[in-house]
Motif scaffolding. Structure first.
Motif, PDB file in Angstrom:
ATOM      1  N   ILE A   1      14.763   4.442  55.804  1.00  0.00           N
ATOM      2  CA  ILE A   1      14.664   2.989  55.919  1.00  0.00           C
ATOM      3  C   ILE A   1      13.218   2.625  55.626  1.00  0.00           C
ATOM      4  N   GLY A   2      13.041   1.636  54.777  1.00  0.00           N
ATOM      5  CA  GLY A   2      11.695   1.228  54.412  1.00  0.00           C
ATOM      6  C   GLY A   2      11.374  -0.182  54.887  1.00  0.00           C
ATOM      7  N   GLN A   3      10.086  -0.454  54.976  1.00  0.00           N
ATOM      8  CA  GLN A   3       9.586  -1.792  55.303  1.00  0.00           C
ATOM      9  C   GLN A   3       8.799  -2.266  54.089  1.00  0.00           C
ATOM     10  N   VAL A   4       9.171  -3.422  53.536  1.00  0.00           N
ATOM     11  CA  VAL A   4       8.522  -3.957  52.343  1.00  0.00           C
ATOM     12  C   VAL A   4       7.339  -4.824  52.757  1.00  0.00           C
ATOM     13  N   TYR A   5       6.216  -4.616  52.087  1.00  0.00           N
ATOM     14  CA  TYR A   5       5.014  -5.412  52.304  1.00  0.00           C
ATOM     15  C   TYR A   5       4.633  -6.075  50.989  1.00  0.00           C
ATOM     16  N   ILE A   6       4.288  -7.341  51.055  1.00  0.00           N
ATOM     17  CA  ILE A   6       3.966  -8.119  49.856  1.00  0.00           C
ATOM     18  C   ILE A   6       2.584  -8.728  50.020  1.00  0.00           C
ATOM     19  N   ILE A   7       1.795  -8.670  48.958  1.00  0.00           N
ATOM     20  CA  ILE A   7       0.484  -9.316  48.928  1.00  0.00           C
ATOM     21  C   ILE A   7       0.647 -10.533  48.012  1.00  0.00           C
ATOM     22  N   PRO A   8       0.977 -11.693  48.578  1.00  0.00           N
ATOM     23  CA  PRO A   8       1.336 -12.866  47.775  1.00  0.00           C
ATOM     24  C   PRO A   8       0.298 -13.275  46.738  1.00  0.00           C
ATOM     25  N   GLU A   9      -0.971 -13.162  47.050  1.00  0.00           N
ATOM     26  CA  GLU A   9      -2.008 -13.633  46.129  1.00  0.00           C
ATOM     27  C   GLU A   9      -2.113 -12.794  44.861  1.00  0.00           C
ATOM     28  N   ARG A  10      -1.587 -11.593  44.864  1.00  0.00           N
ATOM     29  CA  ARG A  10      -1.620 -10.745  43.669  1.00  0.00           C
ATOM     30  C   ARG A  10      -0.429 -11.004  42.734  1.00  0.00           C
ATOM     31  N   CYS A  11       0.632 -11.593  43.242  1.00  0.00           N
ATOM     32  CA  CYS A  11       1.877 -11.742  42.495  1.00  0.00           C
ATOM     33  C   CYS A  11       1.739 -12.753  41.346  1.00  0.00           C
ATOM     34  N   LYS A  12       2.360 -12.405  40.193  1.00  0.00           N
ATOM     35  CA  LYS A  12       2.402 -13.303  39.041  1.00  0.00           C
ATOM     36  C   LYS A  12       3.833 -13.623  38.633  1.00  0.00           C
ATOM     37  N   GLU A  13       4.769 -13.467  39.571  1.00  0.00           N
ATOM     38  CA  GLU A  13       6.179 -13.847  39.415  1.00  0.00           C
ATOM     39  C   GLU A  13       6.859 -13.204  38.199  1.00  0.00           C
ATOM     40  N   CYS A  14       6.584 -11.936  37.968  1.00  0.00           N
ATOM     41  CA  CYS A  14       7.255 -11.243  36.857  1.00  0.00           C
ATOM     42  C   CYS A  14       8.696 -10.887  37.223  1.00  0.00           C
ATOM     43  N   GLU A  15       8.999 -10.822  38.491  1.00  0.00           N
ATOM     44  CA  GLU A  15      10.334 -10.547  39.039  1.00  0.00           C
ATOM     45  C   GLU A  15      10.835  -9.138  38.764  1.00  0.00           C
ATOM     46  N   LEU A  16       9.979  -8.227  38.348  1.00  0.00           N
ATOM     47  CA  LEU A  16      10.394  -6.850  38.110  1.00  0.00           C
ATOM     48  C   LEU A  16      10.852  -6.186  39.407  1.00  0.00           C
ATOM     49  N   CYS A  17      10.163  -6.460  40.501  1.00  0.00           N
ATOM     50  CA  CYS A  17      10.549  -5.868  41.784  1.00  0.00           C
ATOM     51  C   CYS A  17      11.948  -6.322  42.195  1.00  0.00           C
TER      52      CYS A  17
ATOM     53  N   SER B   1      10.508 -16.364  46.793  1.00  0.00           N
ATOM     54  CA  SER B   1      10.306 -17.255  47.931  1.00  0.00           C
ATOM     55  C   SER B   1      10.242 -18.703  47.452  1.00  0.00           C
ATOM     56  N   ALA B   2      10.457 -19.606  48.355  1.00  0.00           N
ATOM     57  CA  ALA B   2      10.357 -21.029  48.036  1.00  0.00           C
ATOM     58  C   ALA B   2       8.885 -21.445  47.955  1.00  0.00           C
ATOM     59  N   GLU B   3       8.024 -20.697  48.617  1.00  0.00           N
ATOM     60  CA  GLU B   3       6.598 -21.002  48.632  1.00  0.00           C
ATOM     61  C   GLU B   3       5.909 -20.393  47.412  1.00  0.00           C
ATOM     62  N   THR B   4       4.736 -20.908  47.103  1.00  0.00           N
ATOM     63  CA  THR B   4       3.948 -20.386  45.987  1.00  0.00           C
ATOM     64  C   THR B   4       2.594 -19.907  46.491  1.00  0.00           C
ATOM     65  N   ASN B   5       1.990 -19.008  45.721  1.00  0.00           N
ATOM     66  CA  ASN B   5       0.637 -18.566  46.060  1.00  0.00           C
ATOM     67  C   ASN B   5      -0.376 -19.548  45.457  1.00  0.00           C
ATOM     68  N   ALA B   6      -1.660 -19.249  45.561  1.00  0.00           N
ATOM     69  CA  ALA B   6      -2.705 -20.153  45.076  1.00  0.00           C
ATOM     70  C   ALA B   6      -2.643 -20.375  43.560  1.00  0.00           C
ATOM     71  N   LYS B   7      -2.046 -19.430  42.836  1.00  0.00           N
ATOM     72  CA  LYS B   7      -1.930 -19.547  41.375  1.00  0.00           C
ATOM     73  C   LYS B   7      -0.676 -20.318  40.963  1.00  0.00           C
ATOM     74  N   GLY B   8       0.177 -20.635  41.925  1.00  0.00           N
ATOM     75  CA  GLY B   8       1.387 -21.392  41.634  1.00  0.00           C
ATOM     76  C   GLY B   8       2.613 -20.546  41.359  1.00  0.00           C
ATOM     77  N   TYR B   9       2.542 -19.248  41.628  1.00  0.00           N
ATOM     78  CA  TYR B   9       3.673 -18.355  41.400  1.00  0.00           C
ATOM     79  C   TYR B   9       4.505 -18.180  42.669  1.00  0.00           C
ATOM     80  N   HIS B  10       5.809 -18.085  42.483  1.00  0.00           N
ATOM     81  CA  HIS B  10       6.710 -17.780  43.593  1.00  0.00           C
ATOM     82  C   HIS B  10       6.718 -16.266  43.774  1.00  0.00           C
ATOM     83  N   TYR B  11       6.222 -15.795  44.876  1.00  0.00           N
ATOM     84  CA  TYR B  11       6.170 -14.363  45.146  1.00  0.00           C
ATOM     85  C   TYR B  11       7.480 -13.900  45.789  1.00  0.00           C
ATOM     86  N   PRO B  12       7.767 -12.606  45.754  1.00  0.00           N
ATOM     87  CA  PRO B  12       9.026 -12.118  46.327  1.00  0.00           C
ATOM     88  C   PRO B  12       8.982 -12.110  47.850  1.00  0.00           C
TER      89      PRO B  12
END
Length: 89
Positions: free
Chosen positions: A18-34, A46-57
């Motif tokens: 069983i794994g625990q997923v950790y996300i660093i929202p400010e690094r995400c560029k919404e490529c959706e590969l994950c 996510s419904a929220e966006t980071n400072a660059k305007g991307y929706h992070y996972p």
């Protein structure tokens, strides 16, 4: 005639990690590969966006215990914005 299928001898003893997923929202560029490569489909945008305007996972609500710590999300992320760690059972 019954079909022959192979099953591991220790199938009842194998523990699925069983794994625990950790996300660093400010690094995400919404490529959706994950999201695309997750074998258990536990991620969504996510419904929220980071400072660059991307929706992070984010992990889908109710799917927190479904991650199998395969680390595909970490391997395919070009920005190193996501990783998983195994949870002790």
């Amino acid at each position: 005639m019954k079909a022959f299928t192979r099953t591991p001898i220790d199938l009842n003893e194998v523990l699925v990690p069983i794994g625990q997923v950790y996300i660093i929202p400010e690094r995400c560029k919404e490529c959706e590969l994950c999201i695309e490569f997750c074998p258990k489909d536990v991620l969504q945008n996510s419904a929220e966006t980071n400072a660059k305007g991307y929706h992070y996972p984010e992990v889908i609500e109710g799917m927190e215990g479904e991650c199998v710590n395969c680390e595909f999300c970490m391997i395919v992320c070009p920005e190193f914005a996501i990783f998983s760690l195994e949870v002790e059972q």
